[in-house]
Scaffold this motif. Structure first.
Motif, short mmCIF file in Angstrom:
data_model
loop_
_atom_site.label_atom_id
_atom_site.label_comp_id
_atom_site.label_asym_id
_atom_site.label_seq_id
_atom_site.Cartn_x
_atom_site.Cartn_y
_atom_site.Cartn_z
N GLU A 151 -4.94 6.97 7.55
CA GLU A 151 -3.73 6.31 8.01
C GLU A 151 -3.94 5.67 9.36
O GLU A 151 -3.20 4.77 9.75
CB GLU A 151 -2.59 7.31 8.08
N ASP A 168 0.88 9.30 -5.75
CA ASP A 168 1.28 10.67 -5.41
C ASP A 168 2.21 11.25 -6.46
O ASP A 168 2.19 12.46 -6.73
CB ASP A 168 1.96 10.69 -4.04
N THR A 205 -6.18 1.90 3.83
CA THR A 205 -4.96 2.70 3.87
C THR A 205 -5.14 4.02 3.17
O THR A 205 -4.68 5.07 3.62
CB THR A 205 -3.80 1.91 3.23
N ALA A 206 -5.83 4.03 2.01
CA ALA A 206 -6.01 5.27 1.26
C ALA A 206 -6.99 6.21 1.96
O ALA A 206 -6.87 7.42 1.84
CB ALA A 206 -6.52 4.95 -0.15
N SER A 212 0.83 -1.21 0.00
CA SER A 212 0.00 0.00 0.00
C SER A 212 0.87 1.27 0.00
O SER A 212 0.51 2.27 -0.61
CB SER A 212 -0.92 0.00 1.22
N HIS A 213 2.03 1.21 0.67
CA HIS A 213 2.92 2.37 0.67
C HIS A 213 3.50 2.61 -0.73
O HIS A 213 3.64 3.76 -1.16
CB HIS A 213 4.05 2.16 1.67
N THR A 267 0.80 4.11 -2.85
CA THR A 267 0.59 5.51 -2.46
C THR A 267 1.64 6.41 -3.08
O THR A 267 1.34 7.51 -3.59
CB THR A 267 0.62 5.63 -0.93
N ARG A 268 2.91 5.97 -3.05
CA ARG A 268 3.97 6.77 -3.66
C ARG A 268 3.78 6.90 -5.17
O ARG A 268 4.01 7.97 -5.75
CB ARG A 268 5.33 6.16 -3.35
#
Length: 654
Positions: free
Chosen positions: A384, A330, A380-381, A322-323, A326-327
């Motif tokens: 947090e 973004d 997660t989105a 998920s991280h 997210t990156r």
């Protein structure tokens, strides 16, 4: 103390020879003869040592082999001085010469000393490893620099072992923990300056740059690329250098390869097992490699030969996927070059990272690819602080239920003990009454749960009927969380349903349930002892059956049988002193009789009417004693007052 060389030891041994009686060495003639004979004997001894200097010991090694293995530099120099050969092969499985042994052990001092005695530099071992190969594997750049200058080693620079290893390969055959990258860089620089080809392949088709990427030697990969190494060469298994970098999880090596601009066609290249570099990056748990691949040509919607997409691989096998997503998302947001106050300032959202390849609709992609990860990604989105939902396997679910009921069974067994029996009995009776009570009012609870699911469906606790029902049961004990349920936009009907719920459930049902529990406890006082005795009787019968079974089977150890027999044995007669001072000695006794049993026994032996007569008789005796004591005190008081009045009359007369 420094070790003695052969000549010193022989001289010392000759000097310490015993003198025979009758030989006087003080005269010049005798001293001259003795000196001449000693020199001859010393020379013969040294000749014998020199002839035996290359002899093999019981382990198949010469003295020079032993000195090299022990790291004895002075011994190596002395042995070579007295004629030891650096070309003698040992009688061991390796059959190394002393020079090969020194190079293999990276004994730089011994190897450099032996190189001054013009050894055979073309010697190879049974697998075709030359001195240059051995020095490269031992990571000895000093020895390699010396050997590379020798004319006899010029052909060895281009030689190959039986596995097809060049000298470049030999420097990269150690494990990742054993590799010293600084030494390997110096060795590679020496070989490149000597004209060694950097694109040679071994029998497996592996190039030096492939091995460097696999060993996580990013600086070596960068150096080989500057030397002209070809990153497009494939191994016998169909793997490229990109596969090697992803397999080891070395993002630095992968970045060097991507910076060349030549490996873009290798990002989706499959090996003989139909595995692409992205598969190995996920397998090595390297999020950095996955991110580099996705940013340089790979795609989240790309599917492999099995029809599995990249995003599905990430969500199933990478805990921190998920991280990464997210990156990536973004990074798809960009701002215009104008200032924030300018009228043309704008923000651009690039959705190409999630738009499927091949022209399919974005909705079908999300349903087909992101469905396995929907719960964790959305959690997660969205926030947090929300915990990621991790589905439990069937094994863990069964284990949780088994552990719970195991401890419940242990509690029920503890209820058969005298100390805890009544409490466990109360718990079971109240639990049964509570279950009946909940079933009786289940329709009311289901009605409120359904209403809450409709009115507060936007909240996660009431999203489904199951979660709404669980939340409703939690609200029965007062956990309403009113501030979270209502807001200024809440409808009036929601307030009305909440008020009705608070009145009917939180007040009426809860107090009714407490009243039933209290009523059950009062009824247990009359029937509790009988039921507890029944359970204890069942426990004793079961214990006796177990003891008899153990006594009949000879498989059990004898000490276990004796212990159980001692525990089950009950004496036919026991004397208990009820009125003695209480002590803790009963804790060490074999059988303890409760105080309630003793009181019941007393009542059985002495009926109530007999006890009343004894009490009346005791009271009568006490009253009689009090009457006697009062009459005695009254007579004493009368006599004392009479004496006092007589004294007063006598005083008046005088």
């Amino acid at each position: 103390m420094a070790p003695l060389n052969s000549r010193d030891r022989s001289s010392q041994s000759l000097q310490t020879l015993p003198r025979t009686p009758g030989h006087d060495l003080s005269t010049p003639t005798r001293r001259h003869k003795t000196s001449t004979s000693s020199r001859d004997l010393r020379q013969r001894f040294l000749d014998l040592v020199i002839r035996q200097v290359d002899a093999l010991d019981g382990h198949g090694n010469t003295a020079l082999h032993t000195a090299v293995s022990k790291g004895w530099r002075a011994g190596v120099a002395e042995l070579l001085k007295y004629g030891a050969s650096p070309n003698t092969h040992s009688n061991t499985p390796a059959q190394d010469t002393p020079l090969q042994s020194a190079v293999r052990r990276c004994n730089i001092e011994a190897a450099l000393i032996m190189l001054d005695y013009h050894p055979d530099l073309t010697v190879v071992d049974s697998e075709g490893w030359s001195l240059l190969h051995l020095a490269a594997r031992a990571q000895c750049p000093d020895i390699i620099c010396r050997l590379a200058k020798e004319m006899a080693c010029q052909d060895l620079l281009h030689s190959r072992t039986s596995q097809g290893y060049s000298v470049f390969h030999a420097a990269l055959t150690n494990t990742p923990k054993q590799v010293k990258e600084d030494a390997v860089l110096e060795i590679m620089q020496t070989f490149f300056e000597a004209g060694v080809d950097v694109n040679l392949q071994n029998n497996l088709g592996e190039t030096p740059i492939y091995l460097a990427a696999y060993l996580k030697l990013s600086r070596c990969v960068e150096l080989l690329l500057t030397f002209g190494a070809d990153p497009l060469l494939l191994t016998a298994t169909g793997q490229s250098t990109v596969h090697a970098a992803c397999k080891s999880g070395c993002a630095a090596s992968l970045k060097h390869l991507l910076d060349t601009g030549k490996v873009s066609e290798l990002l989706l290249k499959q090996d003989n097992k139909n595995r692409e570099p992205f598969h190995y990056a996920v397998k090595s748990s390297s999020i950095a490699c996955c991110e580099l691949l996705l940013k340089n040509g790979d795609h989240l919607t790309q599917v492999d030969a099995s029809g599995v997409s990249r995003v599905k691989l990430l969500m199933e096998f990478l805990p921190n996927a998920s991280h990464l997503l997210t990156r990536l998302f973004d990074a798809s947001i960009s701002l215009s070059s104008e200032s924030r106050d300018h009228q043309d300032f704008h923000i651009t959202f690039d959705y190409s990272g999630i738009f499927p390849l091949g022209g399919k609709e974005i909705q079908s992609f999300l349903i087909g690819c992101l469905k396995p990860a929907q719960m964790s990604f959305n959690a997660t989105a969205g926030s947090e602080d929300r915990p990621t939902f991790i589905p439990l396997s069937l094994t863990k679910q069964v284990a949780a239920v088994s552990v719970f009921f195991g401890w419940v069974e242990f509690m029920m067994l503890g209820g058969k003990l005298p100390i805890f029996g009544l409490y466990v009995l109360m718990f079971t009776r109240i639990a049964k009454s509570t279950i009946k009570f909940i079933i009786a009012f289940a329709c009311l609870l289901v009605g409120f749960a359904s209403s809450f699911s409709i009115l507060f469906g936007h909240l996660e606790e009431f999203a489904t009927f199951g979660t709404s029902l669980v939340k409703t049961l939690m609200m029965m004990i007062g956990e309403v969380d009113y501030s979270k349920l209502v807001d200024p936009r809440t409808a009036y009907i929601s307030y009305l349903i909440l008020v009705v719920f608070l009145f009917l459930v939180c007040i009426l049902m809860t107090n009714l349930l407490v009243g039933l529990a209290v009523d059950d406890i009062s009824s247990l006082e009359s029937m509790g002892k009988i039921e507890w005795l029944s359970r204890q009787t069942t426990y004793i019968i079961t214990f006796e059956k177990t003891v008899r079974m153990v006594q009949h089977f000879k498989l059990f150890p004898r000490f276990v049988v004796k212990a159980l027999d001692w525990l089950s044995h009950i004496r036919t007669e026991k004397c208990v002193y009820v009125n003695r001072k209480a002590s803790r000695a009963w804790l060490r006794k074999k059988h303890y009789i409760p105080s309630d049993t003793l009181q019941q026994a007393i009542k059985i032996v002495y009926p109530e009417d007999t006890q009343e007569k004894d009490v009346i008789k005791e009271l009568h005796q006490k009253l009689t004693n009090i009457e006697k004591m009062l009459s005695t005190n009254l007579s004493e008081l009368t006599a004392h007052s009479g004496k006092k009045s007589t004294k007063m009359e006598t005083t008046e007369v005088h």
